[in-house]
Enzyme design. Structure first.
Site, PDB file in Angstrom:
ATOM      1  N   GLU A 430       0.541   1.894  -4.069  1.00  0.00           N
ATOM      2  CA  GLU A 430      -0.473   1.771  -3.026  1.00  0.00           C
ATOM      3  C   GLU A 430      -1.848   2.192  -3.523  1.00  0.00           C
ATOM      4  OE1 GLU A 430       3.309   1.282  -1.252  1.00  0.00           O
ATOM      5  OE2 GLU A 430       2.587   2.979  -2.452  1.00  0.00           O
ATOM      6  N   HIS A 498       9.267   4.318   8.204  1.00  0.00           N
ATOM      7  CA  HIS A 498       8.762   2.985   8.493  1.00  0.00           C
ATOM      8  C   HIS A 498       8.109   2.872   9.866  1.00  0.00           C
ATOM      9  CE1 HIS A 498      12.110   2.525   5.612  1.00  0.00           C
ATOM     10  NE2 HIS A 498      11.349   1.579   5.076  1.00  0.00           N
TER      11      HIS A 498
END
Length: 692
Positions: A430, A498
């Site tokens: 990321e 998530h």
């Protein structure tokens, strides 16, 4: 004898290609600026951050003299001032910025050692950051933009352009270094990694940063990477290796890592006494000082003794004149410090679509409102598809967004239509995804990176923060608009990895706008505004709404765009105001069936439509804020504070919030249903408030 003659021929050729007179002047100038700061400005408390470049300086200046292409860019770090001087930075800007005076790198907003240099007609220095290793991935993004302009957009003039990232030996332990290395070598980008190895990361020896203390040796087997290394104190060897490294990147269009060994002749900063170094180490470092070595190399071959001294005197005079000018500069007006957090109509020198000449179609705030209802996922996909077709500078990337079409299927089919140069997968980093996007945005592209789930953005926090502050901390010299797509929230179940929302974290990052659409129409309008805008945007896609029946709407049209900061009153009433966003909007609507209530879908949280909220509360006299994020320090607390401050005299009940408890999202469905605000809980809270 023949070998010695050959070496002399090579040395002569290199010497002719290097302007040693200019390099000697800039080296003297760099030393003079260091000395002025250390002997006058720091003791006089006119400067608080001082990082000497002694020992690193000659090699940096040689590198800067080789960056001659209009689209070259370099991203350095806090010891890179000699490099900036070689690119043409005004010494008065350098000193004035260090003293926090008006003008210069940041107008007094940032510390003076985090340099930037926008240069549309020549090599630029990309905005540096105070974080170690953060320079690498934006430089990789710039390198990718070089290839993008040439191969995708077909623009001439990028055939020999390169990107350079400079860092010390300590930075090779950072996530940014390894991420950029992966990007550059898997994509075969025209990027130079220049590592200035002085043997220490402040006080920690290089052997603690990389095994054996030599990153070049450890990377010798790395594929698609040319490795060069040598002595950064030897003028001839430095010039030869720098020229070889730069020319290989220019000609081969592939990455090179150059490691030069240099001494750090002063402490890490002015306050550092170097007590961790033995006297022998300090003596050995000063014995390698490149300044006398440069003198021995070019006097009398290039300059006479007299010319050398004249060059030194000229540099000292320039430094003193720069000090006088810098000290005469005022402090910026304190009230100006709130400017340029966001785009205010004035284009930056470098960065953004419009600043680089992109022409975008006109938009409308009127939705078509006809046709088949489509899911929010389909609406986002269709909007991305249209913007890709009308603006070739738009590029989508992230983990699994290419052939797979994204783990949420939002980018399905886009790579097949637009090709792998514009819609592409990335490595699992990321930091690399967002950092690369920063470099591409600075180069005038519109990157649309995707973070698969909100929680996965955490490793990119530093790049996200740095991106948001670029415009402000460079006083609008640079900007990096992008659209960072980020799914999150619960689906059929939840879990701590998530299902996080936590939008408030991005609202607290200055410079970012934050959109949280609840339905397909708003998703189209907000996404188009973001893709054609001038600020970085977090575009939050709630997983539960991507295919939710309630969120389906007819496609709003290829020209539909919604202004940020404009809430939607989805239900109108006069007994209570519900303020919400994202997945909670439809739950709030169901909860107030049969009750006269305003339901306000904020749609964007930065900026948020406080005027609509206040107008509604002043009319209904009650306010309930509902959101999925945690209660403590959630964004509802901000709304509550504003309502209490600006509408207190109108209230007939306490301002109230309904949120998740302060826990991670639970996985088991029954636990999740208990934790997330439900229709029943919202209605019960409304009924309680109505009884006041």
């Amino acid at each position: 004898m023949a070998q010695a003659a050959l070496k002399q021929v090579i040395r002569t050729a290199l010497d002719e290609a290097v302007d040693w007179k200019r390099i000697s002047y800039l080296l003297h100038l760099s030393r003079a600026l260091d000395e002025l700061e250390e002997t006058r400005l720091v003791p006089e408390k006119k400067l608080h951050y001082q990082f000497s470049a002694r020992g690193h300086d000659m090699a940096q200046i040689v590198l800067g003299s080789l960056l001659t292409d209009r689209h070259d860019a370099v991203c350095g770090y806090y010891r890179s001032r000699p490099l900036l001087l070689s690119l043409g930075v005004d010494p008065a800007d350098a000193l004035g910025s260090a003293m926090g005076r008006a003008g210069g790198y940041s107008d007094g907003r940032d510390i003076g050692v985090t340099f930037n240099y926008p240069n549309p007609q020549g090599p630029s220095a990309l905005p540096m950051s105070g974080g170690v290793g953060t320079q690498y991935t934006p430089a990789a993004g710039w390198a990718q933009s070089i290839r993008y302009y040439g191969e995708v957009l077909g623009e001439p003039g990028y055939e020999r352009s390169i990107a350079v990232a400079c860092g010390g030996d300590g930075s090779v332990a950072s996530n940014g270094f390894w991420s950029a290395l992966t990007i550059a070598t898997t994509q075969n980008l025209p990027m130079l990694f220049y590592i200035e190895d002085n043997g220490f990361g402040i006080s920690v020896p290089s052997s603690m940063q990389t095994p054996g203390g030599n990153i070049a040796a450890n990377l010798s087997a790395w594929r698609n990477l040319r490795i060069l290394q040598g002595d950064g104190c030897d003028p001839a060897e430095t010039a030869r290796l720098m020229q070889q490294a730069v020319n290989e990147v220019r000609c081969e269009r592939s990455p090179v890592l150059l490691r030069l060994s240099v001494p750090r002749l002063q402490g890490h900063s002015f306050q550092d006494t170097q007590a961790y170094k033995s006297e022998d180490v300090v003596r050995s470092e000063w014995a390698r000082d490149p300044l006398p070595r440069l003198r021995n190399h070019i006097v009398p071959a290039v300059l006479s003794e007299e010319e050398w001294e004249e060059t030194k005197l000229h540099a000292m005079q320039t430094a003193e004149a720069a000090r006088i000018e810098a000290e005469s500069r005022p402090i910026a007006a304190p009230e100006s410090v709130t400017r340029h957090v966001y785009f205010e109509g004035e284009m930056p020198v470098v960065g953004g679509l419009q600043g680089h000449g992109a022409l975008l179609p006109a938009t409308t705030e009127t939705a078509q409102g006809e046709g088949q209802r489509i899911s929010m996922a389909a609406a986002i996909r269709r909007t991305l598809e249209h913007e890709l077709s009308v603006n070739k500078r738009v590029a989508l990337f992230g983990e699994d967004i290419g052939r797979k079409g994204g783990v949420h299927a939002v980018t399905l089919g886009l790579q097949q239509r637009f090709g792998a140069e514009r819609v592409f997968d990335t490595s699992l980093s990321e930091e690399g995804i967002v950092g690369r996007a920063v470099g591409m945005a600075l180069a005038g592209l519109m990157p649309v990176p995707e973070i698969q789930f909100r929680k996965y953005a955490d490793p990119a926090t530093e790049q996200i923060n740095d991106c948001g502050t670029i415009r402000w901390r460079t006083n609008n010299r640079f900007a990096a608009p992008m659209v960072l797509r980020m799914p999150g929230g619960f689906l059929k179940t939840g879990d701590p990895w998530h299902s996080q929302t936590n939008e408030v974290a991005f609202i607290h990052q200055p410079g970012w706008k934050v959109a949280v659409p609840s339905n397909a129409t708003d998703a189209v309008g907000l996404l188009r505004t973001a893709l054609r805008g001038n600020d970085p945007v977090i575009f939050f896609e709630h997983r539960a709404m991507l295919d939710h029946v309630w969120a389906r709407r007819p496609y709003a049209g290829d020209d539909y765009a919604l202004p940020f900061g404009q809430a939607n009153l989805t239900r109108h009433g006069d007994k209570i105001t519900l303020v919400t966003w994202g997945a909670m909007v439809h739950r709030c609507e169901e909860a107030v069936e049969g009750i006269s209530a305003d339901v306000i879908d904020l749609r964007t949280l930065m900026p948020w439509d406080r005027q609509s909220v206040l107008a509604s509360v002043r009319r209904t006299r009650r306010c309930l804020i509902v959101h999925e994020d945690l209660g403590t320090a959630g964004f509802g607390a901000e709304i509550s504070a504003v309502v209490a401050e600006d509408a207190f005299m109108y209230l007939e009940a306490p301002v109230s919030r309904l949120t998740m408890p302060d826990i991670p999202s639970p996985h088991q469905r029954a636990l999740l249903d208990w934790a997330v605000p439900s229709v029943a809980k919202i209605r019960a809270k409304v009924e309680t408030l109505l009884q006041f």
